[in-house]
Design a protein around this motif. Structure first.
Motif, PDB file in Angstrom:
ATOM      1  N   TYR A 110      39.290  41.142  89.876  1.00 23.97           N
ATOM      2  CA  TYR A 110      39.164  41.031  88.375  1.00 23.97           C
ATOM      3  C   TYR A 110      40.397  41.249  87.767  1.00 23.97           C
ATOM      4  O   TYR A 110      40.945  40.390  86.692  1.00 23.97           O
ATOM      5  N   GLN A 111      41.468  42.216  88.210  1.00 22.74           N
ATOM      6  CA  GLN A 111      42.716  41.895  87.499  1.00 22.74           C
ATOM      7  C   GLN A 111      43.413  40.599  87.572  1.00 22.74           C
ATOM      8  O   GLN A 111      44.206  40.139  86.595  1.00 22.74           O
ATOM      9  N   GLU A 112      43.262  40.097  88.616  1.00 21.89           N
ATOM     10  CA  GLU A 112      43.888  38.516  88.801  1.00 21.89           C
ATOM     11  C   GLU A 112      43.269  37.668  87.867  1.00 21.89           C
ATOM     12  O   GLU A 112      43.737  36.782  87.121  1.00 21.89           O
ATOM     13  N   VAL A 113      41.936  37.766  87.605  1.00 20.26           N
ATOM     14  CA  VAL A 113      41.246  36.794  86.806  1.00 20.26           C
ATOM     15  C   VAL A 113      41.709  37.068  85.523  1.00 20.26           C
ATOM     16  O   VAL A 113      42.019  36.203  84.470  1.00 20.26           O
ATOM     17  N   VAL A 114      41.964  38.525  84.696  1.00 21.90           N
ATOM     18  CA  VAL A 114      42.381  38.743  83.572  1.00 21.90           C
ATOM     19  C   VAL A 114      44.002  38.189  83.365  1.00 21.90           C
ATOM     20  O   VAL A 114      44.035  37.468  82.259  1.00 21.90           O
ATOM     21  N   GLN A 115      44.682  38.359  84.291  1.00 19.74           N
ATOM     22  CA  GLN A 115      45.853  37.375  84.406  1.00 19.74           C
ATOM     23  C   GLN A 115      46.027  36.059  84.132  1.00 19.74           C
ATOM     24  O   GLN A 115      46.588  35.704  83.354  1.00 19.74           O
ATOM     25  N   MET A 116      44.946  35.462  85.024  1.00 18.66           N
ATOM     26  CA  MET A 116      44.865  33.958  84.772  1.00 18.66           C
ATOM     27  C   MET A 116      44.460  33.518  83.392  1.00 18.66           C
ATOM     28  O   MET A 116      44.925  32.782  82.568  1.00 18.66           O
ATOM     29  N   VAL A 117      43.593  34.656  82.706  1.00 21.37           N
ATOM     30  CA  VAL A 117      42.953  34.227  81.141  1.00 21.37           C
ATOM     31  C   VAL A 117      44.091  34.358  80.332  1.00 21.37           C
ATOM     32  O   VAL A 117      44.578  33.696  79.385  1.00 21.37           O
ATOM     33  N   GLN A 118      44.649  35.736  80.452  1.00 18.26           N
ATOM     34  CA  GLN A 118      45.614  36.192  79.239  1.00 18.26           C
ATOM     35  C   GLN A 118      46.916  35.402  79.603  1.00 18.26           C
ATOM     36  O   GLN A 118      47.573  35.360  78.351  1.00 18.26           O
ATOM     37  N   GLY A 119      47.500  35.271  80.644  1.00 16.76           N
ATOM     38  CA  GLY A 119      48.647  34.617  81.061  1.00 16.76           C
ATOM     39  C   GLY A 119      48.508  33.233  80.769  1.00 16.76           C
ATOM     40  O   GLY A 119      49.484  32.527  81.013  1.00 16.76           O
ATOM     41  N   LYS A 120      47.298  32.554  80.542  1.00 12.82           N
ATOM     42  CA  LYS A 120      47.094  30.996  80.490  1.00 12.82           C
ATOM     43  C   LYS A 120      47.527  30.280  81.711  1.00 12.82           C
ATOM     44  O   LYS A 120      48.349  29.367  81.495  1.00 12.82           O
ATOM     45  N   ARG A 121      47.353  31.065  82.860  1.00  6.76           N
ATOM     46  CA  ARG A 121      47.785  30.297  84.002  1.00  6.76           C
ATOM     47  C   ARG A 121      46.888  28.981  84.393  1.00  6.76           C
ATOM     48  O   ARG A 121      47.350  28.234  85.383  1.00  6.76           O
ATOM     49  N   VAL A 122      45.459  29.122  83.910  1.00  4.51           N
ATOM     50  CA  VAL A 122      44.746  28.231  84.547  1.00  4.51           C
ATOM     51  C   VAL A 122      43.991  27.719  82.962  1.00  4.51           C
ATOM     52  O   VAL A 122      43.883  28.416  82.202  1.00  4.51           O
ATOM     53  N   TYR A 135      31.138  42.113  86.561  1.00  2.00           N
ATOM     54  CA  TYR A 135      31.878  42.357  85.368  1.00  2.00           C
ATOM     55  C   TYR A 135      33.019  41.158  85.198  1.00  2.00           C
ATOM     56  O   TYR A 135      33.537  40.896  84.074  1.00  2.00           O
ATOM     57  N   ILE A 136      33.328  40.460  86.189  1.00  2.00           N
ATOM     58  CA  ILE A 136      34.123  39.303  85.772  1.00  2.00           C
ATOM     59  C   ILE A 136      33.483  38.115  84.990  1.00  2.00           C
ATOM     60  O   ILE A 136      34.042  37.613  84.334  1.00  2.00           O
ATOM     61  N   MET A 137      32.061  37.970  85.305  1.00  2.00           N
ATOM     62  CA  MET A 137      31.533  36.996  84.723  1.00  2.00           C
ATOM     63  C   MET A 137      31.213  37.471  83.390  1.00  2.00           C
ATOM     64  O   MET A 137      31.331  36.678  82.378  1.00  2.00           O
ATOM     65  N   ASP A 138      30.959  38.601  82.980  1.00  2.00           N
ATOM     66  CA  ASP A 138      30.864  39.250  81.653  1.00  2.00           C
ATOM     67  C   ASP A 138      32.218  39.059  80.987  1.00  2.00           C
ATOM     68  O   ASP A 138      31.937  38.729  79.784  1.00  2.00           O
ATOM     69  N   TYR A 139      33.251  39.499  81.685  1.00  2.00           N
ATOM     70  CA  TYR A 139      34.571  39.231  80.853  1.00  2.00           C
ATOM     71  C   TYR A 139      34.882  37.732  80.475  1.00  2.00           C
ATOM     72  O   TYR A 139      35.223  37.532  79.470  1.00  2.00           O
ATOM     73  N   LEU A 140      34.671  36.967  81.460  1.00  2.00           N
ATOM     74  CA  LEU A 140      34.664  35.383  81.127  1.00  2.00           C
ATOM     75  C   LEU A 140      34.047  35.067  79.849  1.00  2.00           C
ATOM     76  O   LEU A 140      34.358  34.259  78.930  1.00  2.00           O
ATOM     77  N   LEU A 141      32.645  35.303  79.696  1.00  2.00           N
ATOM     78  CA  LEU A 141      31.675  35.212  78.733  1.00  2.00           C
ATOM     79  C   LEU A 141      32.217  35.731  77.405  1.00  2.00           C
ATOM     80  O   LEU A 141      32.191  34.958  76.173  1.00  2.00           O
TER      81      LEU A 141
END
Length: 341
Positions: A110-122, A135-141
């Motif tokens: 989950y923390q990696e996904v947050v870093q991907m999104v907030q850090g604009k890595r992907v 909660y990963i899917m919920d976060y992305l939504l």
């Protein structure tokens, strides 16, 4: 002196902005122009500075891949290398790279996904699984971040582009097949009720039994949590039931192959004493004895479609969520036979 897009444009007889659009694989640029520009790039030895370009166009040309658990464990399962092969094909065609999560726990992932999104890595993300209470899917939504899912989302499916097999239908088909062979005591081994595909497969089995007028016995469902380092024990216990099953639908081929191995240890003949069906059609299933009856779910195509529609989502502002169903089919081999009366 470094080759620039201006140099490429001169050789290809197009503007520098057209070269930039070709690098971005813009859908409005014709294939003939793309080919001409790429030939010029190759002739001049031009290699785009993707890092500098990403700062200008606010794109990383990278797809994030979210595994259901640590990459080390996931990649032991043939499903994941095969689905990644399909994703990589589509990514490569559009000049995208992939970025894999490596966390060892759900919280780390989950923390990696947050870093991907907030850090604009992907630019977008593909979830290689669908489970309940994710909660990963919920976060992305919530973040309105572009993503697709391999599997049916447990909730909000109408808001999420997802690629799946019709797991209810195909499991109903294989249960019908076992019923036609005379089996009415059919077990389901390896159910993980956090995973939506398992929920659907169990529902397909139940529907088939109900339509045939055969009562469903909850005692014949062995859950994934019960199997941890205890599969042989649980299998033996299942066979000692006063009314033991004569057929088993296994959650995947790994479970099915392990059951065949333990059956030999317990002097249980497959398929004469018990028939076994798996899922995923992994290569080893063809070569074990008896060869495994299984379900081909077209893993590679699941990956191709998930990447294809993510890339479309990234290009189209008015992209509407959709469900893509990849066909599945039963492959009949030697691990099932008619019930001996």
């Amino acid at each position: 002196m470094a080759v620039t897009i201006k140099d490429v444009g001169k050789v290809a007889n197009v503007s520098p902005s057209t070269v930039s659009r070709v690098l971005a694989n813009h859908p409005k640029i014709s294939e003939a122009t793309k080919r001409k520009v790429r030939e010029a790039m190759e002739k001049l030895g031009y290699h785009p500075n993707l890092q500098a370009r990403s700062l200008v166009v606010k794109s990383t040309n990278t797809i994030g891949i979210v595994m259901p658990n640590s990459a080390e464990l996931a990649l032991e399962n043939p499903f994941f290398p095969e689905v990644l092969r399909g994703i990589s094909l589509k990514a490569r065609e559009s000049h995208y790279g992939i970025y894999l999560t490596t966390g060892a726990s759900a919280d780390e992932i989950y923390q990696e996904v947050v870093q991907m999104v907030q850090g604009k890595r992907v630019d977008g993300i593909i979830l290689l699984y669908s489970k309940t209470n994710d909660y990963i899917m919920d976060y992305l939504l919530k973040e309105q971040f572009p993503f697709t899912v391999i599997g049916r989302p447990f909730i909000n499916a109408e808001r999420i582009t997802h690629v799946d097999n019709d797991n209810i239908y195909i499991t109903k088909q294989i249960t019908d097949y076992l019923l036609q062979l005379g089996h009415t005591r059919i077990a389901f081994v390896g159910a993980n009720m956090e995973m939506v595909y398992t929920i659907d497969r169990l529902q397909g089995l139940q529907q088939s039994l109900e339509q045939a007028g055969v009562s469903f016995d909850e005692c014949l469902v062995i859950y994934d949590a019960q199997l941890k380092n205890r599969m042989k024990e649980q299998f033996s216990k299942l066979l000692q039931d006063p009314h033991p099953p004569t057929a088993i639908v296994a959650a995947d081929d790994f479970v099915a192959i392990e059951l065949i191995s333990y059956a030999e240890d317990l002097n249980i003949a497959v398929p004469d004493d018990i028939s076994i069906v798996g899922f995923n059609n992994i290569i080893i299933g063809k070569y074990i004895k008896p060869s495994l009856t299984t379900v081909e779910i077209n893993i590679y195509q699941l990956g191709v479609e998930a990447a294809k529609y993510l890339l479309e989502l990234l290009k189209e502002d008015d992209f509407l969520p959709r469900r893509i169903t990849v066909p599945a089919k039963m492959i009949e081999r030697k691990s099932c036979c008619r019930k001996i009366q």
